[in-house]
Design an enzyme around this catalytic site. Structure first.
Site, short mmCIF file in Angstrom:
data_model
loop_
_atom_site.label_atom_id
_atom_site.label_comp_id
_atom_site.label_asym_id
_atom_site.label_seq_id
_atom_site.Cartn_x
_atom_site.Cartn_y
_atom_site.Cartn_z
CB SER A 48 44.61 40.04 44.77
OG SER A 48 43.29 40.60 45.09
CG HIS A 87 40.62 41.06 41.53
ND1 HIS A 87 40.35 39.65 41.28
CD2 HIS A 87 41.20 41.22 42.50
CE1 HIS A 87 41.08 39.28 42.24
NE2 HIS A 87 41.70 40.11 42.98
CG ASP A 112 39.64 37.99 38.78
OD1 ASP A 112 40.84 37.61 39.06
OD2 ASP A 112 38.95 38.69 39.24
#
Lengths: 170, 172
Positions: A48, A87, A112
Protein backbone atom coordinates in the site's frame (compact mmCIF):
# COMPACT_ATOMS: atom_id res chain seq x y z
CA UNK A 1 30.01 -36.25 48.42
CA UNK A 2 27.71 -35.20 45.65
CA UNK A 3 29.59 -34.63 42.42
CA UNK A 4 28.40 -31.44 40.82
CA UNK A 5 30.94 -31.30 37.98
CA UNK A 6 28.49 -32.56 35.38
CA UNK A 7 25.77 -30.25 36.69
CA UNK A 8 28.15 -27.30 36.27
CA UNK A 9 29.04 -28.32 32.73
CA UNK A 10 25.36 -28.71 31.80
CA UNK A 11 24.45 -25.43 33.50
CA UNK A 12 27.23 -23.71 31.60
CA UNK A 13 26.06 -25.09 28.26
CA UNK A 14 22.45 -24.18 28.96
CA UNK A 15 23.60 -20.69 29.89
CA UNK A 16 25.33 -20.24 26.52
CA UNK A 17 22.01 -20.92 24.82
CA UNK A 18 20.18 -18.61 27.23
CA UNK A 19 22.67 -15.82 26.46
CA UNK A 20 21.90 -16.06 22.74
CA UNK A 21 18.17 -15.64 23.35
CA UNK A 22 18.26 -13.09 26.19
CA UNK A 23 20.93 -10.81 24.68
CA UNK A 24 18.95 -10.48 21.44
CA UNK A 25 15.72 -9.91 23.38
CA UNK A 26 17.21 -7.37 25.80
CA UNK A 27 18.89 -5.47 22.96
CA UNK A 28 15.46 -5.28 21.31
CA UNK A 29 13.91 -3.99 24.56
CA UNK A 30 16.72 -1.46 24.88
CA UNK A 31 16.00 -0.16 21.36
CA UNK A 32 12.34 -0.04 22.27
CA UNK A 33 13.04 2.07 25.38
CA UNK A 34 15.32 4.47 23.50
CA UNK A 35 12.87 4.98 20.65
CA UNK A 36 9.84 4.94 23.00
CA UNK A 37 8.17 2.48 20.64
CA UNK A 38 6.85 -0.94 21.57
CA UNK A 39 8.12 -2.19 18.22
CA UNK A 40 11.04 -0.06 17.00
CA UNK A 41 11.69 -2.12 13.86
CA UNK A 42 8.86 -3.31 11.60
CA UNK A 43 8.61 -5.13 8.30
CA UNK A 44 6.41 -3.77 5.51
CA UNK A 45 3.80 -6.44 4.79
CA UNK A 46 1.65 -4.82 2.12
CA UNK A 47 2.14 -2.94 -1.11
CA UNK A 48 0.00 0.00 0.00
CA UNK A 49 2.99 2.35 0.25
CA UNK A 50 4.55 1.52 -3.12
CA UNK A 51 6.66 2.91 -4.65
CA UNK A 52 8.09 4.39 -1.42
CA UNK A 53 8.22 1.06 0.42
CA UNK A 54 7.99 -2.46 -0.99
CA UNK A 55 6.93 -5.62 0.77
CA UNK A 56 9.87 -6.89 2.83
CA UNK A 57 11.47 -3.53 3.58
CA UNK A 58 12.60 -3.02 7.15
CA UNK A 59 11.64 0.28 8.81
CA UNK A 60 13.29 1.96 11.78
CA UNK A 61 10.91 3.89 14.00
CA UNK A 62 11.24 6.80 16.40
CA UNK A 63 8.41 7.77 18.72
CA UNK A 64 9.76 10.84 20.50
CA UNK A 65 8.73 13.51 17.99
CA UNK A 66 6.27 15.91 19.61
CA UNK A 67 4.50 16.70 16.35
CA UNK A 68 4.28 14.78 13.08
CA UNK A 69 4.30 16.74 9.86
CA UNK A 70 2.08 16.18 6.84
CA UNK A 71 4.13 13.92 4.56
CA UNK A 72 5.72 11.91 7.39
CA UNK A 73 5.28 8.18 7.18
CA UNK A 74 3.95 6.80 10.47
CA UNK A 75 3.23 3.31 11.78
CA UNK A 76 0.04 2.97 13.78
CA UNK A 77 -1.98 0.36 15.56
CA UNK A 78 -5.74 0.07 15.50
CA UNK A 79 -7.60 -1.28 18.52
CA UNK A 80 -8.29 -5.02 18.22
CA UNK A 81 -6.26 -5.34 15.04
CA UNK A 82 -2.99 -7.21 15.38
CA UNK A 83 -0.93 -5.94 12.48
CA UNK A 84 0.47 -2.39 12.55
CA UNK A 85 -0.07 -0.27 9.43
CA UNK A 86 2.53 1.92 7.67
CA UNK A 87 0.93 4.93 5.97
CA UNK A 88 1.60 8.60 5.22
CA UNK A 89 0.15 11.56 7.13
CA UNK A 90 -2.09 13.56 4.75
CA UNK A 91 -3.77 15.83 7.26
CA UNK A 92 -2.99 16.97 10.79
CA UNK A 93 -4.58 19.16 13.45
CA UNK A 94 -2.87 20.00 16.70
CA UNK A 95 -3.28 21.99 19.88
CA UNK A 96 -0.66 22.45 22.57
CA UNK A 97 -1.58 19.18 24.21
CA UNK A 98 -2.47 16.82 21.40
CA UNK A 99 -2.29 16.10 17.69
CA UNK A 100 -4.77 14.33 15.46
CA UNK A 101 -3.75 12.71 12.18
CA UNK A 102 -5.38 11.38 9.05
CA UNK A 103 -3.31 8.90 7.07
CA UNK A 104 -3.37 7.32 3.61
CA UNK A 105 -1.34 4.71 1.76
CA UNK A 106 0.51 6.19 -1.23
CA UNK A 107 -0.73 3.33 -3.38
CA UNK A 108 -4.31 3.37 -2.04
CA UNK A 109 -7.10 5.28 -3.85
CA UNK A 110 -8.70 6.52 -0.58
CA UNK A 111 -7.60 7.63 2.86
CA UNK A 112 -7.61 5.34 5.90
CA UNK A 113 -10.98 6.25 7.46
CA UNK A 114 -12.26 2.83 6.46
CA UNK A 115 -9.34 1.12 8.18
CA UNK A 116 -9.76 2.84 11.54
CA UNK A 117 -11.83 1.31 14.29
CA UNK A 118 -15.62 1.77 14.33
CA UNK A 119 -16.44 5.45 14.95
CA UNK A 120 -12.77 6.43 14.94
CA UNK A 121 -12.24 9.48 12.69
CA UNK A 122 -8.56 10.18 13.29
CA UNK A 123 -5.36 8.87 14.86
CA UNK A 124 -4.26 10.33 18.16
CA UNK A 125 -0.54 10.76 17.69
CA UNK A 126 0.15 10.23 21.42
CA UNK A 127 -1.65 6.93 21.81
CA UNK A 128 -2.05 5.23 18.46
CA UNK A 129 1.41 5.53 16.93
CA UNK A 130 4.25 3.02 17.11
CA UNK A 131 6.45 5.70 15.67
CA UNK A 132 7.55 7.78 12.73
CA UNK A 133 9.68 6.13 10.04
CA UNK A 134 13.24 7.50 10.24
CA UNK A 135 15.09 5.02 8.08
CA UNK A 136 14.65 1.86 6.08
CA UNK A 137 16.55 -1.08 4.68
CA UNK A 138 15.20 -2.79 1.56
CA UNK A 139 14.23 -6.47 1.21
CA UNK A 140 15.86 -7.91 4.37
CA UNK A 141 12.49 -8.37 6.04
CA UNK A 142 11.36 -10.67 3.27
CA UNK A 143 12.63 -13.59 5.35
CA UNK A 144 9.92 -12.82 7.93
CA UNK A 145 7.28 -12.72 5.20
CA UNK A 146 8.47 -16.07 3.84
CA UNK A 147 8.42 -17.64 7.31
CA UNK A 148 4.90 -16.46 8.08
CA UNK A 149 3.37 -17.02 4.66
CA UNK A 150 5.16 -20.12 3.36
CA UNK A 151 5.00 -23.27 5.50
CA UNK A 152 7.54 -25.14 3.35
CA UNK A 153 10.08 -22.38 3.82
CA UNK A 154 9.43 -22.39 7.56
CA UNK A 155 10.02 -26.14 7.90
CA UNK A 156 13.05 -26.04 5.58
CA UNK A 157 14.59 -23.30 7.71
CA UNK A 158 13.81 -25.15 10.97
CA UNK A 159 15.29 -28.34 9.51
CA UNK A 160 18.39 -26.51 8.36
CA UNK A 161 18.88 -24.96 11.79
CA UNK A 162 18.39 -28.31 13.47
CA UNK A 163 20.94 -30.00 11.24
CA UNK A 164 23.57 -27.29 11.74
CA UNK A 165 23.09 -27.50 15.51
CA UNK A 166 23.46 -31.28 15.46
CA UNK A 167 26.51 -31.29 13.21
CA UNK A 168 28.17 -28.13 14.50
CA UNK A 169 30.62 -28.16 17.40
CA UNK A 170 28.56 -26.86 20.34
CA UNK B 1 31.27 -40.59 35.60
CA UNK B 2 33.44 -42.51 33.19
CA UNK B 3 37.20 -42.50 33.50
CA UNK B 4 37.83 -40.95 30.12
CA UNK B 5 36.23 -38.27 28.03
CA UNK B 6 36.19 -38.51 24.27
CA UNK B 7 37.28 -35.55 22.21
CA UNK B 8 37.72 -34.95 18.53
CA UNK B 9 41.49 -35.40 18.12
CA UNK B 10 41.52 -33.08 15.12
CA UNK B 11 40.22 -30.12 17.11
CA UNK B 12 42.62 -28.34 19.45
CA UNK B 13 39.73 -26.60 21.20
CA UNK B 14 37.93 -29.89 21.74
CA UNK B 15 41.05 -31.46 23.24
CA UNK B 16 41.49 -28.45 25.48
CA UNK B 17 37.89 -28.62 26.70
CA UNK B 18 38.25 -32.34 27.32
CA UNK B 19 41.39 -31.72 29.33
CA UNK B 20 39.87 -28.86 31.36
CA UNK B 21 37.06 -31.15 32.47
CA UNK B 22 39.44 -33.81 33.76
CA UNK B 23 42.01 -31.67 35.56
CA UNK B 24 39.87 -31.54 38.69
CA UNK B 25 39.17 -35.29 38.84
CA UNK B 26 42.81 -36.16 38.13
CA UNK B 27 44.03 -33.98 40.98
CA UNK B 28 41.61 -35.56 43.46
CA UNK B 29 43.86 -38.62 43.36
CA UNK B 30 46.78 -36.43 44.37
CA UNK B 31 44.88 -35.07 47.35
CA UNK B 32 43.72 -31.76 45.93
CA UNK B 33 40.16 -30.60 46.26
CA UNK B 34 38.84 -28.23 43.61
CA UNK B 35 37.37 -24.89 44.57
CA UNK B 36 34.50 -24.02 42.26
CA UNK B 37 34.06 -20.47 43.45
CA UNK B 38 34.95 -18.83 40.13
CA UNK B 39 32.71 -21.10 38.07
CA UNK B 40 29.84 -20.77 40.51
CA UNK B 41 30.11 -16.98 40.55
CA UNK B 42 30.00 -16.91 36.75
CA UNK B 43 27.00 -19.24 36.64
CA UNK B 44 25.14 -17.35 39.36
CA UNK B 45 25.65 -14.01 37.61
CA UNK B 46 24.64 -15.57 34.28
CA UNK B 47 21.39 -16.93 35.66
CA UNK B 48 20.74 -13.66 37.46
CA UNK B 49 20.90 -11.87 34.09
CA UNK B 50 18.52 -14.49 32.69
CA UNK B 51 16.13 -13.75 35.57
CA UNK B 52 16.12 -10.05 34.66
CA UNK B 53 15.38 -10.94 31.03
CA UNK B 54 12.54 -13.21 32.19
CA UNK B 55 11.21 -10.35 34.34
CA UNK B 56 11.24 -8.06 31.31
CA UNK B 57 9.28 -10.63 29.33
CA UNK B 58 6.76 -10.93 32.17
CA UNK B 59 6.28 -7.14 32.16
CA UNK B 60 5.80 -7.17 28.39
CA UNK B 61 3.10 -9.83 28.62
CA UNK B 62 1.21 -8.36 31.57
CA UNK B 63 1.45 -4.60 31.16
CA UNK B 64 0.85 -2.21 28.30
CA UNK B 65 3.94 -0.58 26.81
CA UNK B 66 3.28 2.71 28.62
CA UNK B 67 2.46 1.17 32.02
CA UNK B 68 5.44 -1.12 31.93
CA UNK B 69 7.92 1.40 30.60
CA UNK B 70 9.62 2.26 33.91
CA UNK B 71 9.81 -1.35 35.10
CA UNK B 72 11.26 -2.35 31.75
CA UNK B 73 13.83 0.45 31.93
CA UNK B 74 14.95 -0.70 35.40
CA UNK B 75 15.17 -4.36 34.37
CA UNK B 76 17.03 -3.63 31.13
CA UNK B 77 19.44 -1.42 33.09
CA UNK B 78 20.06 -4.16 35.67
CA UNK B 79 20.50 -6.74 32.90
CA UNK B 80 23.23 -4.78 31.15
CA UNK B 81 24.84 -3.99 34.52
CA UNK B 82 25.09 -7.71 35.33
CA UNK B 83 26.35 -8.50 31.82
CA UNK B 84 29.02 -5.83 32.34
CA UNK B 85 30.03 -7.41 35.67
CA UNK B 86 30.21 -10.85 34.00
CA UNK B 87 32.51 -9.49 31.30
CA UNK B 88 34.77 -7.76 33.83
CA UNK B 89 34.78 -10.90 35.99
CA UNK B 90 35.88 -13.10 33.10
CA UNK B 91 38.46 -10.60 31.89
CA UNK B 92 40.08 -9.58 35.17
CA UNK B 93 39.20 -12.24 37.74
CA UNK B 94 38.85 -15.52 35.88
CA UNK B 95 41.36 -14.68 33.13
CA UNK B 96 42.78 -17.98 31.90
CA UNK B 97 42.45 -19.81 35.21
CA UNK B 98 41.22 -23.35 34.64
CA UNK B 99 41.72 -24.82 38.07
CA UNK B 100 41.91 -23.73 41.68
CA UNK B 101 42.18 -26.12 44.55
CA UNK B 102 43.98 -27.03 47.71
CA UNK B 103 45.04 -30.09 49.68
CA UNK B 104 44.85 -31.00 53.36
CA UNK B 105 48.36 -29.68 54.06
CA UNK B 106 47.11 -26.21 53.15
CA UNK B 107 48.94 -26.11 49.85
CA UNK B 108 46.94 -24.47 47.11
CA UNK B 109 47.17 -24.83 43.35
CA UNK B 110 46.19 -22.43 40.64
CA UNK B 111 46.47 -23.61 37.06
CA UNK B 112 46.28 -21.32 34.09
CA UNK B 113 46.19 -22.57 30.54
CA UNK B 114 47.13 -21.03 27.22
CA UNK B 115 47.17 -22.66 23.83
CA UNK B 116 48.42 -21.75 20.41
CA UNK B 117 46.30 -22.44 17.42
CA UNK B 118 47.49 -25.49 15.48
CA UNK B 119 49.89 -26.60 18.22
CA UNK B 120 48.81 -29.70 20.12
CA UNK B 121 50.38 -28.57 23.37
CA UNK B 122 48.54 -27.07 26.35
CA UNK B 123 50.81 -24.44 27.89
CA UNK B 124 50.10 -24.73 31.59
CA UNK B 125 51.29 -22.47 34.37
CA UNK B 126 50.93 -24.07 37.76
CA UNK B 127 51.19 -21.78 40.74
CA UNK B 128 51.78 -23.59 44.00
CA UNK B 129 51.23 -21.63 47.18
CA UNK B 130 52.57 -23.30 50.31
CA UNK B 131 50.94 -22.93 53.66
CA UNK B 132 53.59 -20.45 54.77
CA UNK B 133 52.82 -18.27 51.76
CA UNK B 134 55.77 -19.34 49.61
CA UNK B 135 54.84 -19.20 45.95
CA UNK B 136 56.34 -21.31 43.24
CA UNK B 137 55.47 -21.27 39.57
CA UNK B 138 55.96 -24.13 37.16
CA UNK B 139 55.55 -23.56 33.43
CA UNK B 140 55.20 -26.69 31.38
CA UNK B 141 53.64 -27.72 28.11
CA UNK B 142 51.25 -30.66 28.29
CA UNK B 143 51.28 -32.58 25.03
CA UNK B 144 47.81 -33.85 24.20
CA UNK B 145 49.40 -36.98 22.76
CA UNK B 146 50.53 -37.89 26.27
CA UNK B 147 47.02 -38.12 27.67
CA UNK B 148 44.75 -38.83 24.69
CA UNK B 149 44.84 -42.04 22.68
CA UNK B 150 44.20 -42.17 18.95
CA UNK B 151 40.45 -42.50 19.48
CA UNK B 152 40.35 -39.27 21.43
CA UNK B 153 39.86 -40.87 24.82
CA UNK B 154 41.47 -39.04 27.69
CA UNK B 155 43.24 -41.37 30.11
CA UNK B 156 42.85 -39.99 33.58
CA UNK B 157 45.75 -42.03 34.94
CA UNK B 158 48.14 -40.48 32.41
CA UNK B 159 46.99 -36.98 33.26
CA UNK B 160 47.35 -37.77 36.94
CA UNK B 161 50.88 -39.11 36.38
CA UNK B 162 51.76 -35.99 34.43
CA UNK B 163 50.67 -33.80 37.34
CA UNK B 164 52.46 -36.06 39.83
CA UNK B 165 55.75 -35.76 37.93
CA UNK B 166 55.33 -32.04 37.34
CA UNK B 167 54.52 -31.29 40.96
CA UNK B 168 57.35 -33.52 42.15
CA UNK B 169 59.81 -31.71 39.91
CA UNK B 170 59.40 -28.47 41.80
CA UNK B 171 62.25 -27.50 44.08
CA UNK B 172 61.70 -28.44 47.69
Amino acid sequence: MLDLTNVRVQAHQALQLIYVVTSAYMFWKFLSLVSNSSSPIVVVLSGSMEPAFQRGDILFLWNRDTLNKVGDVVVYEIKDKVIPIVHRVVREHHSLSKQLLLTKGDNNPVDDLGLYAYNQMYLNSQNDLLGTVKGYFPLVGYVTILITENVYFKYALLGFMGITTLLGNE
Amino acid sequence: MTDFSTSNIHSISDLRQGTDLKIGPSLIGLGYKESHLLTDTRLALGYLSAAFAAGTFYIEKNFSFKDGFNYTAILVGLYFLVIGVIMLHSKFVEKDIIYRGSNKEGESLEIRGLFNKNEPIYQLTIKVTKKDGKVEEIKKGLKYTEIFDKFGNLHLKELQNWFKETLASKGK
